[in-house]
Write an enzyme that holds these catalytic residues in place. Structure first.
Site, PDB file in Angstrom:
ATOM      1  CB  SER A 216      -0.900   0.012   1.233  1.00 39.31           C
ATOM      2  OG  SER A 216      -1.379   1.328   1.430  1.00 39.31           O
TER       3      SER A 216
ATOM      4  CG  HIS B 148      -3.927  -1.641  -1.432  1.00 38.66           C
ATOM      5  ND1 HIS B 148      -5.016  -2.440  -1.709  1.00 38.66           N
ATOM      6  CD2 HIS B 148      -4.300  -0.846  -0.398  1.00 38.66           C
ATOM      7  CE1 HIS B 148      -5.995  -2.145  -0.861  1.00 38.66           C
ATOM      8  NE2 HIS B 148      -5.588  -1.168  -0.060  1.00 38.66           N
TER       9      HIS B 148
ATOM     10  CG  ASP C  29      -5.069   2.261   1.193  1.00 43.61           C
ATOM     11  OD1 ASP C  29      -6.031   1.472   1.094  1.00 43.61           O
ATOM     12  OD2 ASP C  29      -3.947   1.914   1.603  1.00 43.61           O
TER      13      ASP C  29
ATOM     14  CG  MET D  54      -8.339   6.955   2.911  1.00 47.53           C
ATOM     15  SD  MET D  54      -7.501   6.931   4.502  1.00 47.53           S
ATOM     16  CE  MET D  54      -6.588   5.386   4.361  1.00 47.53           C
TER      17      MET D  54
ATOM     18  CG  HIS E  15      -9.278  -0.037  -0.088  1.00 49.91           C
ATOM     19  ND1 HIS E  15      -8.627  -0.239   1.124  1.00 49.91           N
ATOM     20  CD2 HIS E  15     -10.608  -0.092   0.192  1.00 49.91           C
ATOM     21  CE1 HIS E  15      -9.523  -0.400   2.078  1.00 49.91           C
ATOM     22  NE2 HIS E  15     -10.730  -0.313   1.547  1.00 49.91           N
TER      23      HIS E  15
ATOM     24  CG  MET F  29     -11.268   2.992   2.505  1.00 48.72           C
ATOM     25  SD  MET F  29      -9.690   2.955   3.370  1.00 48.72           S
ATOM     26  CE  MET F  29      -8.586   3.107   1.969  1.00 48.72           C
TER      27      MET F  29
ATOM     28  CG  MET G 198     -11.516  -2.941   5.617  1.00 48.77           C
ATOM     29  SD  MET G 198     -10.022  -2.498   4.706  1.00 48.77           S
ATOM     30  CE  MET G 198      -9.041  -1.637   5.929  1.00 48.77           C
TER      31      MET G 198
ATOM     32  CG  ASP H  87      -6.127  -2.946   3.493  1.00 49.56           C
ATOM     33  OD1 ASP H  87      -5.041  -2.654   4.020  1.00 49.56           O
ATOM     34  OD2 ASP H  87      -6.771  -2.149   2.772  1.00 49.56           O
TER      35      ASP H  87
HETATM   36  C1  DX5 Z   1      -6.176   1.402   5.939  1.00 46.90           C
HETATM   37  C2  DX5 Z   1      -5.783   1.104   4.516  1.00 46.90           C
HETATM   38  C3  DX5 Z   1      -4.649   0.154   4.412  1.00 46.90           C
HETATM   39  C4  DX5 Z   1      -3.384   0.632   5.034  1.00 46.90           C
HETATM   40  C5  DX5 Z   1      -2.668  -0.553   5.601  1.00 46.90           C
HETATM   41  O1  DX5 Z   1      -7.308   2.184   5.953  1.00 46.90           O
HETATM   42  O2  DX5 Z   1      -6.859   0.578   3.789  1.00 46.90           O
HETATM   43  O3  DX5 Z   1      -4.442  -0.270   3.085  1.00 46.90           O
HETATM   44  O4  DX5 Z   1      -2.519   1.283   4.148  1.00 46.90           O
HETATM   45  O5  DX5 Z   1      -1.590  -0.101   6.303  1.00 46.90           O
HETATM   46  P1  DX5 Z   1      -0.768  -1.065   7.254  1.00 46.90           P
HETATM   47  O6  DX5 Z   1      -0.260  -2.181   6.401  1.00 46.90           O
HETATM   48  O7  DX5 Z   1       0.325  -0.171   7.755  1.00 46.90           O
HETATM   49  O8  DX5 Z   1      -1.715  -1.531   8.316  1.00 46.90           O
HETATM   50 ZN    ZN Z   2      -6.433  -0.395   1.739  1.00 49.40          ZN
END
Ligand code: DX5
Ligand code: ZN
Length: 227
Positions: free
Chosen positions: A8, A33, A35, A37, A69, A71, A140, A179
């Site tokens: 990620s 990956h 992320d 948000m 991903h 969010m 998750m 994840d």
């Molecule tokens: C959290 C994200 C993850 C995050 C994971 O909301 O969806 O993808 O980057 O990070 P680690 O591997 O540090 O838990």
């Molecule tokens: Zn993620």
């Protein structure tokens, strides 16, 4: 199904994003990956289609896929933008939409893979109807929003129950992605339970070791788990 690591970029150095992604791919990964948000669905803001678009030429050059991903609230408003930007797989949260089936159709109509994601408190029963339509389920194992959190131990049993559900319904082609909090110490339980894609942010991009060594440590843990 081969177990793969999806680094990620949330924990990467954005000033050197291309270099860091290149190092990860040269260490053997074929999935990156991203992320996304929005500050509404989760209490943090990250990146949008621009970053996916910026990574796409590198993905084509090095031959990796972009696992995006989402969010975000109202994902239907942005799915087409991410498809145009070059996402290979788009994952939407079941909690973020009343019309999950329509979202999955929208993603597939763009010619890419569709995944659905469950927050830690969301039951697997929410997948009942949508399961045959998806390419992947993302479990998750932290509450989404931030990197570097601890793996929630009950995620392991949830992954195992999902795997069982897939077997019973003859849907074992569907990937199980996990994840949050994935590190060499948590890889084994997630893989043994049935996860086939392991997202790892802070365990890949950190100041403790090189990206390559961090990926090797995760690969070793996977090798232990599958023996
Ligand atoms: C959290 C994200 C993850 C995050 C994971 O909301 O969806 O993808 O980057 O990070 P680690 O591997 O540090 O838990
Ligand atoms: Zn993620």
């Amino acid at each position: 199904m081969k177990v793969r690591i999806a680094p990620s970029i949330l924990s990467a150095n954005f000033l050197r994003l291309g270099d860091e992604v290149r190092q990860a791919v040269e260490a053997g990964v074929d999935l990156i990956h991203v992320d996304v948000m929005d500050g509404h669905f989760v209490p943090n803001i990250t990146v949008g289609p621009l970053v996916v678009k910026a990574l796409k030429p590198l993905a084509q050059e090095l031959g990796f896929e972009l696992d995006v991903h989402l969010m975000i609230d109202n994902p239907e408003l942005f799915i087409d933008d991410f498809i145009r930007a070059g996402a290979d797989l788009l994952t939407v949260h079941v909690e973020a939409s009343t019309h999950l089936h329509r979202l999955v159709q929208q993603i597939h109509s763009g010619g890419i893979k569709a995944g659905v994601t469950l927050n830690p408190a969301t039951s697997l029963t929410t997948l009942e109807e949508i399961l045959p339509e998806v390419d992947l389920v993302l479990v998750m194992s932290v509450n989404p929003g931030f990197g570097g959190q601890s793996y929630i131990p009950t995620s392991t049993a949830k992954i195992a129950r999902l795997k069982q559900m897939l077997i019973e319904r003859d849907l074992s082609h569907i990937e199980i992605e996990v994840d949050g909090g994935i590190a060499p110490a948590t890889v084994e339980e997630a893989v043994r339970a049935g996860a086939t894609i392991l997202v790892a942010g802070s365990a890949v991009f950190n100041s403790k070791a090189t990206i390559s060594d961090n990926i090797k440590a995760l690969e070793n843990a996977i090798a232990q788990a599958v023996t």
